[in-house]
Design an enzyme around this catalytic site. Structure first.
Site, PDB file in Angstrom:
ATOM      1  CG  ASP A 191       5.036  -3.313  -5.449  1.00  0.00           C
ATOM      2  OD1 ASP A 191       5.884  -4.606  -5.224  1.00  0.00           O
ATOM      3  OD2 ASP A 191       5.895  -1.978  -4.064  1.00  0.00           O
ATOM      4  NE  ARG A 202       1.307   1.422  -6.818  1.00  0.00           N
ATOM      5  CZ  ARG A 202       2.065   2.020  -7.038  1.00  0.00           C
ATOM      6  NH1 ARG A 202       3.340   1.877  -7.091  1.00  0.00           N
ATOM      7  NH2 ARG A 202       1.998   3.787  -6.219  1.00  0.00           N
ATOM      8  CG  ASP A 231      10.059   8.069   7.741  1.00  0.00           C
ATOM      9  OD1 ASP A 231       9.911   8.900   6.850  1.00  0.00           O
ATOM     10  OD2 ASP A 231      10.645   9.629   8.223  1.00  0.00           O
ATOM     11  N   GLY A 232       6.897   7.966   6.402  1.00  0.00           N
ATOM     12  CA  GLY A 232       5.830   8.114   5.172  1.00  0.00           C
ATOM     13  C   GLY A 232       6.773   9.487   4.602  1.00  0.00           C
ATOM     14  N   GLY A 238       0.502  -1.439   0.597  1.00  0.00           N
ATOM     15  CA  GLY A 238      -0.221   0.717  -0.096  1.00  0.00           C
ATOM     16  C   GLY A 238       1.200   1.407  -0.172  1.00  0.00           C
ATOM     17  N   GLY A 283       2.603   3.770   1.700  1.00  0.00           N
ATOM     18  CA  GLY A 283       3.059   3.979   2.542  1.00  0.00           C
ATOM     19  C   GLY A 283       3.438   5.159   3.354  1.00  0.00           C
TER      20      GLY A 283
END
Length: 499
Positions: free
Chosen positions: A257, A188, A130-131, A95, A97
Protein backbone atom coordinates in the site's frame (compact mmCIF):
# COMPACT_ATOMS: atom_id res chain seq x y z
CA UNK A 1 -15.48 24.57 15.84
CA UNK A 2 -17.16 25.09 12.49
CA UNK A 3 -17.67 22.27 10.02
CA UNK A 4 -15.94 22.63 6.66
CA UNK A 5 -18.06 24.49 4.15
CA UNK A 6 -17.78 25.40 0.48
CA UNK A 7 -16.41 28.80 -0.38
CA UNK A 8 -16.35 30.73 -3.59
CA UNK A 9 -12.72 31.45 -4.33
CA UNK A 10 -11.11 29.49 -7.17
CA UNK A 11 -7.61 29.03 -5.78
CA UNK A 12 -7.29 25.45 -7.05
CA UNK A 13 -8.55 24.78 -10.59
CA UNK A 14 -9.68 21.28 -9.67
CA UNK A 15 -10.49 18.43 -12.00
CA UNK A 16 -11.75 15.01 -10.91
CA UNK A 17 -10.86 12.06 -13.11
CA UNK A 18 -10.44 9.55 -10.24
CA UNK A 19 -13.66 10.64 -8.54
CA UNK A 20 -15.43 9.89 -11.84
CA UNK A 21 -14.68 6.19 -11.34
CA UNK A 22 -17.33 4.00 -9.66
CA UNK A 23 -18.11 4.95 -6.06
CA UNK A 24 -16.72 1.71 -4.65
CA UNK A 25 -13.27 3.16 -5.41
CA UNK A 26 -13.54 5.70 -2.59
CA UNK A 27 -15.68 7.35 0.06
CA UNK A 28 -16.95 10.89 -0.39
CA UNK A 29 -16.44 13.08 2.68
CA UNK A 30 -15.02 16.41 3.78
CA UNK A 31 -12.00 16.98 5.99
CA UNK A 32 -12.64 17.53 9.68
CA UNK A 33 -12.24 21.17 10.65
CA UNK A 34 -9.43 22.23 12.97
CA UNK A 35 -9.40 24.88 15.67
CA UNK A 36 -6.84 27.48 14.65
CA UNK A 37 -5.01 26.80 11.36
CA UNK A 38 -1.71 28.59 10.92
CA UNK A 39 0.58 28.27 7.92
CA UNK A 40 4.00 26.90 8.80
CA UNK A 41 5.30 26.94 5.24
CA UNK A 42 4.10 27.14 1.67
CA UNK A 43 6.28 25.69 -1.07
CA UNK A 44 6.34 28.71 -3.38
CA UNK A 45 8.42 27.11 -6.13
CA UNK A 46 6.16 24.06 -6.30
CA UNK A 47 3.08 26.30 -6.33
CA UNK A 48 4.51 28.14 -9.34
CA UNK A 49 5.24 24.87 -11.13
CA UNK A 50 1.63 23.83 -10.55
CA UNK A 51 0.31 27.13 -11.85
CA UNK A 52 -1.07 28.13 -8.44
CA UNK A 53 -1.13 31.61 -6.90
CA UNK A 54 1.11 31.56 -3.82
CA UNK A 55 -0.29 34.86 -2.57
CA UNK A 56 -3.84 33.50 -2.62
CA UNK A 57 -2.76 30.32 -0.83
CA UNK A 58 -1.22 32.42 1.96
CA UNK A 59 -4.38 34.41 2.59
CA UNK A 60 -6.64 33.38 5.47
CA UNK A 61 -9.02 31.76 2.98
CA UNK A 62 -6.15 29.87 1.35
CA UNK A 63 -4.81 28.61 4.67
CA UNK A 64 -8.33 27.48 5.62
CA UNK A 65 -8.34 25.34 2.47
CA UNK A 66 -4.91 23.90 3.25
CA UNK A 67 -6.20 23.01 6.72
CA UNK A 68 -9.43 21.44 5.44
CA UNK A 69 -11.67 24.03 7.09
CA UNK A 70 -12.94 25.28 3.74
CA UNK A 71 -13.61 23.36 0.58
CA UNK A 72 -12.24 25.05 -2.51
CA UNK A 73 -14.64 25.73 -5.33
CA UNK A 74 -14.73 22.70 -7.60
CA UNK A 75 -13.30 20.30 -5.01
CA UNK A 76 -14.93 16.88 -4.53
CA UNK A 77 -13.06 15.43 -1.53
CA UNK A 78 -12.65 11.66 -1.34
CA UNK A 79 -10.79 9.05 0.71
CA UNK A 80 -9.40 6.35 -1.58
CA UNK A 81 -9.97 2.64 -0.96
CA UNK A 82 -7.11 0.16 -1.14
CA UNK A 83 -5.75 -2.97 0.51
CA UNK A 84 -2.17 -4.04 1.07
CA UNK A 85 0.42 -6.47 2.33
CA UNK A 86 1.87 -5.00 5.51
CA UNK A 87 5.11 -6.70 6.54
CA UNK A 88 4.03 -9.64 4.37
CA UNK A 89 0.53 -10.03 5.83
CA UNK A 90 -2.45 -9.21 3.63
CA UNK A 91 -4.97 -6.69 4.98
CA UNK A 92 -8.02 -6.67 2.68
CA UNK A 93 -9.12 -3.14 3.55
CA UNK A 94 -6.85 -0.23 4.41
CA UNK A 95 -7.57 2.97 2.48
CA UNK A 96 -6.91 6.61 3.30
CA UNK A 97 -7.27 6.55 7.07
CA UNK A 98 -5.94 10.07 7.63
CA UNK A 99 -5.83 11.54 4.14
CA UNK A 100 -8.36 13.12 1.81
CA UNK A 101 -7.87 13.75 -1.89
CA UNK A 102 -9.21 17.24 -2.61
CA UNK A 103 -8.96 16.79 -6.36
CA UNK A 104 -6.56 16.96 -9.27
CA UNK A 105 -5.03 19.84 -11.15
CA UNK A 106 -3.33 19.95 -14.51
CA UNK A 107 -0.06 21.88 -14.34
CA UNK A 108 1.05 24.26 -17.11
CA UNK A 109 3.27 21.50 -18.54
CA UNK A 110 0.21 19.26 -18.96
CA UNK A 111 0.99 16.87 -16.09
CA UNK A 112 -1.93 15.86 -13.89
CA UNK A 113 -1.34 15.93 -10.12
CA UNK A 114 -3.31 14.91 -7.05
CA UNK A 115 -3.73 17.45 -4.25
CA UNK A 116 -4.16 15.58 -0.98
CA UNK A 117 -4.45 16.61 2.65
CA UNK A 118 -2.67 14.29 5.07
CA UNK A 119 -3.74 14.41 8.71
CA UNK A 120 -7.17 15.82 7.86
CA UNK A 121 -9.35 13.70 10.15
CA UNK A 122 -11.20 10.41 10.34
CA UNK A 123 -12.44 8.57 7.27
CA UNK A 124 -14.31 5.28 6.85
CA UNK A 125 -10.86 3.68 6.54
CA UNK A 126 -9.40 5.01 9.81
CA UNK A 127 -9.79 1.68 11.65
CA UNK A 128 -10.28 3.34 15.01
CA UNK A 129 -7.58 5.99 14.52
CA UNK A 130 -8.11 9.73 14.86
CA UNK A 131 -7.08 10.50 11.29
CA UNK A 132 -4.73 13.19 12.47
CA UNK A 133 -0.99 13.84 12.28
CA UNK A 134 1.30 15.63 14.67
CA UNK A 135 3.90 18.09 13.60
CA UNK A 136 6.85 15.66 13.63
CA UNK A 137 5.76 13.35 10.77
CA UNK A 138 4.46 16.33 8.79
CA UNK A 139 7.79 18.18 8.90
CA UNK A 140 9.73 14.95 8.31
CA UNK A 141 7.78 14.23 5.13
CA UNK A 142 8.10 17.85 4.00
CA UNK A 143 11.88 17.85 4.51
CA UNK A 144 12.65 14.41 3.09
CA UNK A 145 10.32 14.55 0.09
CA UNK A 146 11.66 17.95 -0.95
CA UNK A 147 15.22 16.72 -0.44
CA UNK A 148 14.46 13.74 -2.67
CA UNK A 149 13.16 16.09 -5.35
CA UNK A 150 16.31 18.21 -5.17
CA UNK A 151 18.40 15.03 -5.43
CA UNK A 152 16.56 14.26 -8.66
CA UNK A 153 14.61 11.20 -7.50
CA UNK A 154 10.93 10.66 -8.41
CA UNK A 155 8.85 11.56 -5.39
CA UNK A 156 5.64 12.96 -4.06
CA UNK A 157 6.11 16.53 -2.89
CA UNK A 158 4.99 18.85 -0.12
CA UNK A 159 2.97 21.93 -1.05
CA UNK A 160 2.34 23.13 2.49
CA UNK A 161 2.48 22.40 6.19
CA UNK A 162 -0.17 23.87 8.47
CA UNK A 163 -0.33 23.83 12.25
CA UNK A 164 -3.88 23.07 13.39
CA UNK A 165 -4.06 24.54 16.88
CA UNK A 166 -5.23 21.16 18.19
CA UNK A 167 -3.44 18.68 20.42
CA UNK A 168 -2.99 15.16 19.07
CA UNK A 169 -2.84 12.30 21.52
CA UNK A 170 -0.02 9.86 20.93
CA UNK A 171 2.34 8.83 23.73
CA UNK A 172 1.68 12.38 24.98
CA UNK A 173 -0.30 15.41 23.74
CA UNK A 174 1.45 16.73 20.64
CA UNK A 175 0.77 19.72 18.36
CA UNK A 176 -1.32 18.77 15.35
CA UNK A 177 -0.44 19.56 11.74
CA UNK A 178 -1.61 18.85 8.19
CA UNK A 179 0.54 18.26 5.11
CA UNK A 180 -0.65 19.05 1.60
CA UNK A 181 0.88 16.37 -0.59
CA UNK A 182 1.25 16.51 -4.36
CA UNK A 183 1.58 13.29 -6.37
CA UNK A 184 1.21 12.15 -9.95
CA UNK A 185 -1.42 9.91 -8.40
CA UNK A 186 -2.07 7.96 -5.22
CA UNK A 187 -2.77 4.66 -6.97
CA UNK A 188 -0.86 1.88 -5.25
CA UNK A 189 -0.20 -1.80 -5.71
CA UNK A 190 -2.65 -2.17 -2.84
CA UNK A 191 -5.37 -0.49 -4.91
CA UNK A 192 -5.21 -3.40 -7.36
CA UNK A 193 -5.13 -5.88 -4.50
CA UNK A 194 -8.28 -4.33 -3.04
CA UNK A 195 -10.40 -5.23 -6.06
CA UNK A 196 -8.63 -8.51 -6.77
CA UNK A 197 -9.42 -9.70 -3.22
CA UNK A 198 -13.09 -8.94 -3.86
CA UNK A 199 -12.97 -10.67 -7.25
CA UNK A 200 -14.36 -7.47 -8.71
CA UNK A 201 -12.97 -7.87 -12.22
CA UNK A 202 -15.08 -5.00 -13.55
CA UNK A 203 -13.50 -2.58 -11.08
CA UNK A 204 -10.05 -4.10 -11.62
CA UNK A 205 -10.36 -3.49 -15.36
CA UNK A 206 -11.64 0.05 -14.83
CA UNK A 207 -8.74 0.80 -12.48
CA UNK A 208 -6.14 -0.59 -14.87
CA UNK A 209 -7.61 1.23 -17.87
CA UNK A 210 -7.55 4.43 -15.84
CA UNK A 211 -3.95 3.88 -14.70
CA UNK A 212 -2.83 3.17 -18.26
CA UNK A 213 -4.48 6.32 -19.62
CA UNK A 214 -3.05 8.47 -16.82
CA UNK A 215 0.44 7.08 -16.40
CA UNK A 216 1.43 4.78 -19.26
CA UNK A 217 -0.58 5.78 -22.34
CA UNK A 218 2.04 4.16 -24.58
CA UNK A 219 0.68 0.79 -23.41
CA UNK A 220 -2.65 1.45 -25.12
CA UNK A 221 -1.20 0.84 -28.59
CA UNK A 222 0.35 -2.55 -27.80
CA UNK A 223 -0.99 -6.04 -28.50
CA UNK A 224 -1.64 -6.62 -24.78
CA UNK A 225 -2.04 -3.25 -22.99
CA UNK A 226 -2.34 -4.90 -19.56
CA UNK A 227 0.93 -6.77 -19.95
CA UNK A 228 2.56 -3.61 -21.30
CA UNK A 229 1.27 -1.70 -18.27
CA UNK A 230 2.69 -4.29 -15.89
CA UNK A 231 6.02 -4.20 -17.74
CA UNK A 232 6.12 -0.40 -17.39
CA UNK A 233 5.39 -0.46 -13.66
CA UNK A 234 8.07 -3.10 -13.11
CA UNK A 235 10.62 -0.98 -14.95
CA UNK A 236 9.64 2.20 -13.09
CA UNK A 237 10.01 0.48 -9.72
CA UNK A 238 13.34 -1.06 -10.71
CA UNK A 239 14.75 2.33 -11.59
CA UNK A 240 13.28 4.01 -8.51
CA UNK A 241 14.68 1.51 -6.00
CA UNK A 242 18.08 1.56 -7.73
CA UNK A 243 18.17 5.31 -7.22
CA UNK A 244 17.26 4.90 -3.54
CA UNK A 245 20.26 2.63 -3.21
CA UNK A 246 22.53 5.18 -4.88
CA UNK A 247 21.84 7.79 -2.19
CA UNK A 248 21.63 5.50 0.84
CA UNK A 249 17.89 5.97 1.33
CA UNK A 250 15.88 3.51 3.42
CA UNK A 251 12.12 3.76 2.94
CA UNK A 252 11.27 1.88 6.10
CA UNK A 253 7.79 0.57 5.25
CA UNK A 254 7.78 -0.90 1.74
CA UNK A 255 4.31 -2.37 2.11
CA UNK A 256 2.30 -2.83 -1.08
CA UNK A 257 0.00 0.00 0.00
CA UNK A 258 3.10 2.24 0.03
CA UNK A 259 4.18 1.25 -3.49
CA UNK A 260 3.02 3.75 -6.11
CA UNK A 261 2.40 2.46 -9.63
CA UNK A 262 3.59 5.84 -11.01
CA UNK A 263 7.15 5.08 -9.87
CA UNK A 264 7.28 7.86 -7.29
CA UNK A 265 8.56 7.54 -3.74
CA UNK A 266 5.48 7.79 -1.53
CA UNK A 267 4.58 7.67 2.17
CA UNK A 268 7.56 8.96 4.08
CA UNK A 269 7.05 7.41 7.49
CA UNK A 270 10.05 5.98 9.37
CA UNK A 271 12.30 6.74 6.41
CA UNK A 272 15.93 7.72 6.78
CA UNK A 273 19.21 8.24 4.96
CA UNK A 274 22.15 6.21 6.22
CA UNK A 275 25.07 7.84 7.95
CA UNK A 276 27.51 4.96 8.57
CA UNK A 277 27.10 2.41 5.80
CA UNK A 278 25.81 -1.04 6.64
CA UNK A 279 23.82 -3.21 4.21
CA UNK A 280 21.51 -4.45 6.97
CA UNK A 281 20.72 -0.99 8.29
CA UNK A 282 17.18 -0.49 9.63
CA UNK A 283 15.76 2.64 11.24
CA UNK A 284 12.04 1.90 11.49
CA UNK A 285 10.95 1.20 15.04
CA UNK A 286 8.36 -1.31 13.78
CA UNK A 287 10.67 -3.30 11.50
CA UNK A 288 11.89 -5.71 14.15
CA UNK A 289 13.08 -8.41 11.74
CA UNK A 290 14.80 -6.15 9.21
CA UNK A 291 12.38 -6.98 6.41
CA UNK A 292 12.84 -3.52 4.90
CA UNK A 293 16.56 -3.09 5.59
CA UNK A 294 18.63 -1.15 3.07
CA UNK A 295 19.99 -4.18 1.20
CA UNK A 296 16.59 -5.91 1.16
CA UNK A 297 14.83 -3.13 -0.74
CA UNK A 298 15.33 -4.56 -4.25
CA UNK A 299 14.09 -7.98 -3.14
CA UNK A 300 11.03 -6.45 -1.47
CA UNK A 301 10.25 -4.38 -4.56
CA UNK A 302 10.28 -7.60 -6.58
CA UNK A 303 7.97 -9.24 -4.03
CA UNK A 304 5.57 -6.28 -4.13
CA UNK A 305 5.47 -6.35 -7.91
CA UNK A 306 4.66 -10.05 -7.75
CA UNK A 307 1.58 -9.11 -5.71
CA UNK A 308 0.58 -6.62 -8.43
CA UNK A 309 1.02 -9.25 -11.13
CA UNK A 310 -1.03 -11.71 -9.10
CA UNK A 311 -3.83 -9.17 -8.68
CA UNK A 312 -3.86 -8.50 -12.43
CA UNK A 313 -4.09 -12.16 -13.50
CA UNK A 314 -7.73 -11.89 -14.67
CA UNK A 315 -6.66 -9.19 -17.14
CA UNK A 316 -3.53 -10.84 -18.49
CA UNK A 317 -5.16 -13.71 -20.37
CA UNK A 318 -8.39 -15.66 -20.68
CA UNK A 319 -6.53 -18.93 -20.16
CA UNK A 320 -5.03 -19.21 -16.69
CA UNK A 321 -1.75 -20.72 -17.86
CA UNK A 322 -1.18 -17.91 -20.34
CA UNK A 323 -2.08 -15.27 -17.75
CA UNK A 324 0.37 -16.76 -15.24
CA UNK A 325 3.09 -16.96 -17.89
CA UNK A 326 2.54 -13.29 -18.80
CA UNK A 327 2.66 -12.23 -15.16
CA UNK A 328 5.78 -14.29 -14.50
CA UNK A 329 7.49 -12.93 -17.58
CA UNK A 330 6.83 -9.36 -16.47
CA UNK A 331 8.12 -9.72 -12.92
CA UNK A 332 11.05 -11.92 -13.92
CA UNK A 333 12.39 -8.93 -15.84
CA UNK A 334 12.83 -7.02 -12.59
CA UNK A 335 16.24 -8.37 -11.47
CA UNK A 336 17.94 -7.48 -14.74
CA UNK A 337 16.17 -4.12 -14.98
CA UNK A 338 17.19 -3.28 -11.43
CA UNK A 339 20.77 -4.45 -11.90
CA UNK A 340 21.11 -2.43 -15.11
CA UNK A 341 19.74 0.71 -13.46
CA UNK A 342 21.84 0.20 -10.34
CA UNK A 343 25.06 -0.35 -12.29
CA UNK A 344 24.35 2.59 -14.59
CA UNK A 345 24.04 4.85 -11.57
CA UNK A 346 27.06 3.36 -9.84
CA UNK A 347 29.22 3.96 -12.90
CA UNK A 348 28.28 7.63 -12.74
CA UNK A 349 29.02 7.74 -9.01
CA UNK A 350 32.47 6.30 -9.74
CA UNK A 351 33.12 8.70 -12.63
CA UNK A 352 32.81 6.08 -15.35
CA UNK A 353 31.15 7.11 -18.61
CA UNK A 354 31.85 3.84 -20.41
CA UNK A 355 31.02 0.23 -19.62
CA UNK A 356 33.44 -2.57 -18.83
CA UNK A 357 32.89 -6.07 -17.49
CA UNK A 358 34.75 -5.45 -14.22
CA UNK A 359 32.57 -2.47 -13.22
CA UNK A 360 30.03 -4.47 -11.25
CA UNK A 361 32.69 -6.10 -9.06
CA UNK A 362 34.45 -2.77 -8.63
CA UNK A 363 31.23 -1.23 -7.29
CA UNK A 364 30.37 -4.14 -5.00
CA UNK A 365 33.91 -4.27 -3.63
CA UNK A 366 33.69 -0.58 -2.75
CA UNK A 367 30.62 -1.24 -0.62
CA UNK A 368 32.40 -4.10 1.11
CA UNK A 369 35.35 -1.81 1.83
CA UNK A 370 33.33 1.04 3.28
CA UNK A 371 31.32 -1.43 5.37
CA UNK A 372 34.58 -2.79 6.79
CA UNK A 373 35.79 0.75 7.42
CA UNK A 374 32.48 1.72 9.06
CA UNK A 375 32.49 5.00 7.23
CA UNK A 376 29.86 7.50 6.20
CA UNK A 377 28.02 6.57 3.00
CA UNK A 378 27.47 10.06 1.62
CA UNK A 379 30.83 11.55 2.57
CA UNK A 380 32.74 8.58 1.13
CA UNK A 381 31.32 9.14 -2.34
CA UNK A 382 31.55 12.92 -2.13
CA UNK A 383 35.19 12.74 -1.05
CA UNK A 384 35.95 10.20 -3.76
CA UNK A 385 34.69 12.76 -6.28
CA UNK A 386 37.64 15.03 -5.51
CA UNK A 387 40.39 12.42 -5.83
CA UNK A 388 42.72 12.56 -8.82
CA UNK A 389 43.82 9.76 -11.12
CA UNK A 390 47.32 9.61 -9.68
CA UNK A 391 47.99 7.70 -6.48
CA UNK A 392 48.05 10.05 -3.50
CA UNK A 393 46.15 12.84 -5.29
CA UNK A 394 43.59 13.75 -2.63
CA UNK A 395 43.92 10.48 -0.72
CA UNK A 396 44.59 12.22 2.59
CA UNK A 397 41.05 13.59 2.61
CA UNK A 398 39.66 10.10 2.24
CA UNK A 399 42.02 8.64 4.84
CA UNK A 400 41.00 11.39 7.23
CA UNK A 401 37.41 10.28 6.79
CA UNK A 402 38.16 6.59 7.25
CA UNK A 403 40.50 6.92 10.19
CA UNK A 404 42.60 3.85 10.95
CA UNK A 405 40.10 1.41 9.44
CA UNK A 406 41.28 2.08 5.91
CA UNK A 407 40.09 -0.76 3.72
CA UNK A 408 40.25 1.21 0.47
CA UNK A 409 43.93 1.33 -0.57
CA UNK A 410 43.77 -1.76 -2.79
CA UNK A 411 40.39 -0.69 -4.18
CA UNK A 412 41.66 2.80 -5.02
CA UNK A 413 44.44 1.30 -7.10
CA UNK A 414 41.92 -0.74 -9.12
CA UNK A 415 39.62 2.26 -9.50
CA UNK A 416 42.43 4.42 -10.86
CA UNK A 417 43.42 1.69 -13.30
CA UNK A 418 39.80 1.63 -14.46
CA UNK A 419 39.79 5.42 -14.87
CA UNK A 420 42.70 5.00 -17.25
CA UNK A 421 40.26 3.52 -19.77
CA UNK A 422 38.12 6.67 -19.74
CA UNK A 423 38.59 9.45 -22.30
CA UNK A 424 36.99 12.23 -20.26
CA UNK A 425 39.26 14.87 -18.79
CA UNK A 426 39.94 15.00 -15.07
CA UNK A 427 37.65 18.02 -14.68
CA UNK A 428 34.87 16.38 -16.68
CA UNK A 429 35.07 13.22 -14.60
CA UNK A 430 35.04 15.10 -11.30
CA UNK A 431 32.11 17.19 -12.48
CA UNK A 432 30.18 14.03 -13.36
CA UNK A 433 30.85 12.54 -9.94
CA UNK A 434 29.90 15.70 -8.10
CA UNK A 435 26.62 15.85 -10.02
CA UNK A 436 25.49 12.47 -8.65
CA UNK A 437 27.27 12.28 -5.27
CA UNK A 438 25.55 14.81 -3.02
CA UNK A 439 27.28 16.81 -0.34
CA UNK A 440 24.05 17.20 1.60
CA UNK A 441 21.30 14.76 2.55
CA UNK A 442 18.57 15.14 5.18
CA UNK A 443 20.61 13.66 7.98
CA UNK A 444 18.45 12.21 10.71
CA UNK A 445 19.84 14.31 13.51
CA UNK A 446 19.21 17.50 11.54
CA UNK A 447 15.62 16.44 10.83
CA UNK A 448 15.09 15.71 14.51
CA UNK A 449 16.67 19.06 15.40
CA UNK A 450 14.17 20.83 13.13
CA UNK A 451 11.23 18.94 14.63
CA UNK A 452 12.34 19.58 18.21
CA UNK A 453 12.62 23.33 17.56
CA UNK A 454 9.22 23.39 15.83
CA UNK A 455 7.64 21.97 18.99
CA UNK A 456 8.42 25.38 20.51
CA UNK A 457 7.28 27.27 17.38
CA UNK A 458 10.85 27.88 16.25
CA UNK A 459 11.00 27.07 12.54
CA UNK A 460 14.45 28.52 11.90
CA UNK A 461 16.22 25.10 11.84
CA UNK A 462 13.44 23.75 9.57
CA UNK A 463 13.81 26.64 7.12
CA UNK A 464 17.59 26.55 7.10
CA UNK A 465 17.67 22.80 6.56
CA UNK A 466 15.27 23.10 3.62
CA UNK A 467 17.44 25.82 2.11
CA UNK A 468 20.60 23.72 2.37
CA UNK A 469 18.89 20.63 0.95
CA UNK A 470 17.51 22.54 -2.02
CA UNK A 471 21.02 22.54 -3.56
CA UNK A 472 22.52 19.20 -2.47
CA UNK A 473 25.23 18.89 -5.12
CA UNK A 474 26.96 22.22 -4.41
CA UNK A 475 29.65 22.56 -1.74
CA UNK A 476 28.03 25.43 0.22
CA UNK A 477 31.08 26.06 2.44
CA UNK A 478 29.01 28.36 4.65
CA UNK A 479 26.80 25.36 5.50
CA UNK A 480 29.55 22.79 5.93
CA UNK A 481 28.22 21.54 9.27
CA UNK A 482 25.16 20.16 7.48
CA UNK A 483 27.41 17.81 5.53
CA UNK A 484 28.97 16.37 8.68
CA UNK A 485 27.85 13.05 10.18
CA UNK A 486 26.29 13.16 13.63
CA UNK A 487 28.41 13.14 16.73
CA UNK A 488 28.02 9.94 18.80
CA UNK A 489 25.47 11.60 21.08
CA UNK A 490 23.49 12.85 18.03
CA UNK A 491 23.09 9.51 16.27
CA UNK A 492 19.46 8.60 15.55
CA UNK A 493 18.95 4.85 15.72
CA UNK A 494 15.14 4.67 15.35
CA UNK A 495 12.53 6.53 13.37
CA UNK A 496 8.75 6.36 13.75
CA UNK A 497 5.65 6.40 11.55
CA UNK A 498 3.78 8.89 13.69
CA UNK A 499 0.37 7.34 13.06
Amino acid sequence: MNAPHPQAETIFPFDHSYAALPERFYARLSPTAVTEPRLIRLNDSLARDLGLDSRALKTPAGVEMLAGNRIAEGSTPIAMAYAGHQFGTFVPQLGDGRAILLGEIVAPDGTRYDIQLKGSGRTPFSRGGDGRAWIGPVLREYIVSEAMHALGLPTTRALSAVKTGDQIMREAPLPGAILTRVAKSHIRVGTFEYFAARRDEEALKALTDYAIARHYPQAEDTANPYRAFLDAVVEAQARLVARWMHVGFIHGVMNTDNTSISGETIDYGPCAFMDTYHPGKVFSSIDHMGRYAYANQPRIAYWNLSRLAQAMLPLLGEVEEKAVAAAQGAIDAFPDLYETAWLEGMRAKLGLATSREEDRKLAYDLFAAIAAAETDFTLTFRTLSSLGRKQGDGDDALRGLLGEKNALDEWLSRWRTRLGHESASEDERKSLMRSVNPAFIPRNHRVEEAIAAAMSDDYTPFERLLQVLSDPYSDQPENGEYASPPKPEEVVERTFCGT
